[in-house]
Design a protein around this motif. Structure first.
Motif, short mmCIF file in Angstrom:
data_model
loop_
_atom_site.label_atom_id
_atom_site.label_comp_id
_atom_site.label_asym_id
_atom_site.label_seq_id
_atom_site.Cartn_x
_atom_site.Cartn_y
_atom_site.Cartn_z
N PHE A 12 26.64 -20.78 8.63
CA PHE A 12 25.96 -20.73 9.92
C PHE A 12 24.97 -19.56 9.97
O PHE A 12 23.82 -19.70 10.39
N ILE A 13 25.38 -18.40 9.49
CA ILE A 13 24.52 -17.21 9.48
C ILE A 13 23.34 -17.42 8.54
O ILE A 13 22.20 -17.07 8.86
N LEU A 25 10.09 -15.83 13.31
CA LEU A 25 10.68 -15.05 14.39
C LEU A 25 11.09 -13.69 13.88
O LEU A 25 11.30 -13.50 12.68
N THR A 26 11.23 -12.72 14.77
CA THR A 26 11.69 -11.40 14.35
C THR A 26 13.15 -11.16 14.70
O THR A 26 13.78 -10.29 14.11
N GLU A 27 13.68 -11.90 15.66
CA GLU A 27 15.07 -11.69 16.05
C GLU A 27 15.64 -12.96 16.66
O GLU A 27 14.94 -13.71 17.33
N THR A 39 35.51 -16.19 19.33
CA THR A 39 34.05 -16.35 19.36
C THR A 39 33.42 -15.64 18.16
O THR A 39 34.04 -14.78 17.53
N LEU A 40 32.20 -16.01 17.89
CA LEU A 40 31.41 -15.36 16.85
C LEU A 40 30.06 -15.02 17.47
O LEU A 40 29.36 -15.91 17.93
N SER A 41 29.75 -13.74 17.52
CA SER A 41 28.45 -13.29 18.02
C SER A 41 27.63 -12.82 16.83
O SER A 41 28.08 -11.97 16.07
N VAL A 42 26.42 -13.37 16.69
CA VAL A 42 25.56 -13.05 15.55
C VAL A 42 24.19 -12.66 16.05
O VAL A 42 23.62 -13.34 16.92
N ARG A 43 23.66 -11.57 15.51
CA ARG A 43 22.27 -11.17 15.77
C ARG A 43 21.60 -11.00 14.42
O ARG A 43 22.03 -10.19 13.61
N VAL A 44 20.57 -11.79 14.18
CA VAL A 44 19.83 -11.74 12.93
C VAL A 44 18.43 -11.26 13.27
O VAL A 44 17.79 -11.80 14.17
N SER A 45 17.96 -10.22 12.56
CA SER A 45 16.61 -9.72 12.82
C SER A 45 15.97 -9.35 11.50
O SER A 45 16.63 -9.14 10.50
#
Length: 163
Positions: A12-13, A25-27, A39-45
């Protein structure tokens, strides 16, 4: 069962990272809910290198004439050379944000023409909320400062010319 979930999270990531790149995109931030209290919280930047390269030469061309007006004829020749190829270039060891002084309003660590000793702090590169002091690799004189306060830098970006 948790191993399958882990593999699915990794996939998924990776898919989010591809989505980020493919759509320029940047983020991207996503929260995935599996159920109660799971839950799974993901921030990709990512940092886009094109805007980073543009401000650095502007900072150099502004700083060089102010520091040494008599050296103006030599400045265009020096500006055409790649600072990363200079033997006295000190490069960034990481991706981050440059700060030229220890705190806002304080004097800068260095200035053009300043003498530094080996190990003296040249500037700070903030990476992931950590302030990393960049030391002088050897004693010498600061010939050029290639970055401005608050500039974003990548790994290997030349920061200072030290001779």
């Amino acid at each position: 069962m948790s191993e399958k979930k882990h593999e699915a999270d990794v996939a998924f990531i990776k898919a989010l990272a591809e989505l980020l790149r493919d759509n320029d995109l940047t983020e991207l931030q996503v929260k995935r809910e599996y159920g109660d209290d799971d839950t799974l919280s993901v921030r990709v930047s990512r940092m886009i290198p094109a805007p980073v390269a543009a401000p650095a030469p502007a900072a150099v061309s502004v700083a060089a004439p102010a520091a040494a007006p008599a050296a103006a004829p030599a400045s265009p020749a020096a500006a055409s050379e790649d600072p990363a190829d200079h033997p006295g270039a000190v490069s960034s060891p990481m991706v981050g944000t440059v700060y030229l002084q220890p705190e806002p309003g304080a004097p800068s660590f260095i200035s053009v023409g300043a003498q530094v000793s080996e190990g003296d702090t040249l500037l700070i590169v903030e990476a992931m909320k950590t302030m990393n002091h960049i030391p002088a690799p050897r004693a010498g004189t600061i010939k050029r400062i290639l970055v401005g306060d608050g500039d974003a830098v990548e790994y290997g970006t030349p920061l200072v010319i030290l001779e």
